[in-house]
Write a protein that holds these residues in place. Sequence first.
Motif, mmCIF file in Angstrom:
data_model
loop_
_atom_site.group_PDB
_atom_site.id
_atom_site.type_symbol
_atom_site.label_atom_id
_atom_site.label_comp_id
_atom_site.label_asym_id
_atom_site.label_seq_id
_atom_site.Cartn_x
_atom_site.Cartn_y
_atom_site.Cartn_z
ATOM 1 N N SER A 401 0.812 -1.218 0.000
ATOM 2 C CA SER A 401 0.000 0.000 0.000
ATOM 3 C C SER A 401 0.844 1.265 0.000
ATOM 4 N N HIS A 402 2.177 1.122 0.017
ATOM 5 C CA HIS A 402 3.059 2.291 -0.046
ATOM 6 C C HIS A 402 2.955 2.907 -1.447
ATOM 7 N N PRO A 403 2.776 4.213 -1.550
ATOM 8 C CA PRO A 403 2.560 4.829 -2.872
ATOM 9 C C PRO A 403 3.732 4.673 -3.835
ATOM 10 N N GLY A 404 4.940 4.458 -3.303
ATOM 11 C CA GLY A 404 6.093 4.344 -4.189
ATOM 12 C C GLY A 404 6.455 2.930 -4.565
ATOM 13 N N VAL A 405 5.815 1.935 -3.949
ATOM 14 C CA VAL A 405 6.196 0.536 -4.161
ATOM 15 C C VAL A 405 5.346 -0.082 -5.265
ATOM 16 N N ALA A 406 6.025 -0.559 -6.311
ATOM 17 C CA ALA A 406 5.323 -1.221 -7.410
ATOM 18 C C ALA A 406 5.206 -2.721 -7.174
ATOM 19 N N GLU A 407 6.277 -3.349 -6.699
ATOM 20 C CA GLU A 407 6.300 -4.777 -6.416
ATOM 21 C C GLU A 407 7.107 -4.984 -5.147
ATOM 22 N N CYS A 425 12.506 -6.745 -0.532
ATOM 23 C CA CYS A 425 13.004 -6.573 -1.897
ATOM 24 C C CYS A 425 11.876 -5.947 -2.711
ATOM 25 N N LEU A 426 12.144 -4.816 -3.343
ATOM 26 C CA LEU A 426 11.063 -4.115 -4.008
ATOM 27 C C LEU A 426 11.513 -3.414 -5.286
ATOM 28 N N ALA A 427 10.536 -3.168 -6.119
ATOM 29 C CA ALA A 427 10.696 -2.314 -7.292
ATOM 30 C C ALA A 427 9.782 -1.120 -7.087
ATOM 31 N N VAL A 428 10.238 0.082 -7.495
ATOM 32 C CA VAL A 428 9.470 1.295 -7.245
ATOM 33 C C VAL A 428 8.812 1.773 -8.536
ATOM 34 N N HIS A 429 7.755 2.555 -8.368
ATOM 35 C CA HIS A 429 7.094 3.166 -9.514
ATOM 36 C C HIS A 429 8.043 4.158 -10.181
ATOM 37 N N PRO A 430 7.986 4.281 -11.497
ATOM 38 C CA PRO A 430 8.931 5.138 -12.225
ATOM 39 C C PRO A 430 8.953 6.584 -11.744
ATOM 40 N N ASP A 431 7.841 7.076 -11.257
ATOM 41 C CA ASP A 431 7.780 8.481 -10.847
ATOM 42 C C ASP A 431 8.074 8.690 -9.369
ATOM 43 N N PRO A 462 15.218 -3.069 -10.334
ATOM 44 C CA PRO A 462 14.416 -2.466 -11.404
ATOM 45 C C PRO A 462 13.048 -3.133 -11.523
ATOM 46 N N GLU A 463 13.025 -4.437 -11.349
ATOM 47 C CA GLU A 463 11.791 -5.218 -11.314
ATOM 48 C C GLU A 463 12.093 -6.532 -10.623
ATOM 49 N N LEU A 464 11.081 -7.139 -10.048
ATOM 50 C CA LEU A 464 11.293 -8.416 -9.369
ATOM 51 C C LEU A 464 11.316 -9.542 -10.396
ATOM 52 N N PRO A 465 12.247 -10.478 -10.252
ATOM 53 C CA PRO A 465 12.334 -11.585 -11.216
ATOM 54 C C PRO A 465 11.129 -12.507 -11.111
#
Length: 489
Positions: A401-407, A425-431, A462-465
């Motif tokens: 639910s964190h606004p910056g966390v994509a995965e 271990c996380l990937a963040v939103h581009p913005d 950059p992204e989770l495998p």
Amino acid sequence: MSWTSSTGVVLRDLVPAALRRSWVAAGYCPDRDLYSLFRSRVAAHPRRTAVIDDGRSMDYASLDRAVRRLARLLRGYGPSDIIGIDLPNGREGVVAELAVAAVGAVAVHLPDGGSPVVSTVITDVSEALEAEGDAPWSPVAVDPEAPARILVSSGSEAAPKLVAYSHNAFAGGRGNYVRAVHGATAVPRDLVLVPLASAFGSFGVAITLCRFGGTVLLMRRFDAAAALRVVAEQRPTHVFGVPTMLRRMAAVALTGAGSSTVDTSSVRAVVSSGDVLTPETLSAVRAAFGCPVVNIYGSSDGVNCHTSTPEHGVGRPDPAVTDIRIVDGEICALGPMTPLCYVDAPELDERHRLPGGWVRTGDEGYFDPGGTLHVVRRLKRVVIRGGYTISPAEVEQALGSHPGVAEVACVPVPDRDLGERLCACLAVHPDHHPPSLGQLTTFLTERGISRRKLPERLVVLPELPLGRTGKVCLRTVTRLAAEQHGAAL
């Protein structure tokens, strides 16, 4: 059997009544409630030391007087109530637990605050401890098969599980494994390093005191050097702790000469549970204490097996404690220690109990030709930090639910001291800029995640495998986390 609390909680015994009575007939259960067992110990040896904490001691007669005073203060509560206990890990918790048993209610230690299942919460027992004289009060008669204690588990589920035990299951089944650990020790002096609120430490009152009439030694806060001083000064016969505690004590005791520099001659066995006992820890503890090390495989859900030779498995099932069978590769248990049910959670009963009351442990195992149980791995995804079990799924859900966390995926990284630590271990939103570990833990704390469950490591990718099924490949994520933080065992 079915029991309904004053707060509307219904507890059903999932074990057939005839089977429960057969365990009583076999002598596996005392068929008495916990407080009546305690009163028998008071009558037999009123001046024997019952509790020691921070160097202070109470004998059985003094302890019972405090218990009765608190029981009078609890008038209005009785066999239909669940009473919470939120007190320090010392004589206060002991008095409260016995007083709840004395009024016939069900006790649950609540280290993180209140619970909707309880009628009231005991947060202060100073009046009972400081007052003088006895209290004219008569205990309540209780069915030994009625609920006595609720254990709180923070295992593999997103929320802690509450597990209800009867008087017979506690004093009987759980008591029988402690008796086996005590061996020929007639009057045990148990140094319980873990909290009374924990499943492992829950035996301290109900079994060491009520069942065996021994002495329980408690620490309000664990410190390895202080624990060794207690060993030297108070002369316990048995020391109970999770591997991290025992490893730290061994490291302090062995400083300098390679053999123990502390007088541990009173200790007949060191008892480990709550986490994997590694060969390195086993060797160090044996060297430091110079006595057998007993490894317990168990949980609040109702399984137990123990051995003094952990190199060869986790032991042979004891029918006085619980039978164990392997069902489709999973370890399942049923016996005198089997709990009634989960509290206010029929979906957990559906998921974790089999017909006839068998408990599903969620662990994969097998029996060798000699009948010894071996645990292969946990079928549940958990991280065990110093004996404390963390659900990665719970932390992942909150971080999602964190606004910056994509995965996000939370995995264990090995640690020499605690066994494992939690790594986010996380990937963040581009913005968004990648959050720091401190920012993430603040975010989690604000959403009610317990301090002990907070991640201590962070990996930003950059992204989770992904694996072949399109799901996050946890094996790859775990490898990347270990490589980045380099915490090899």
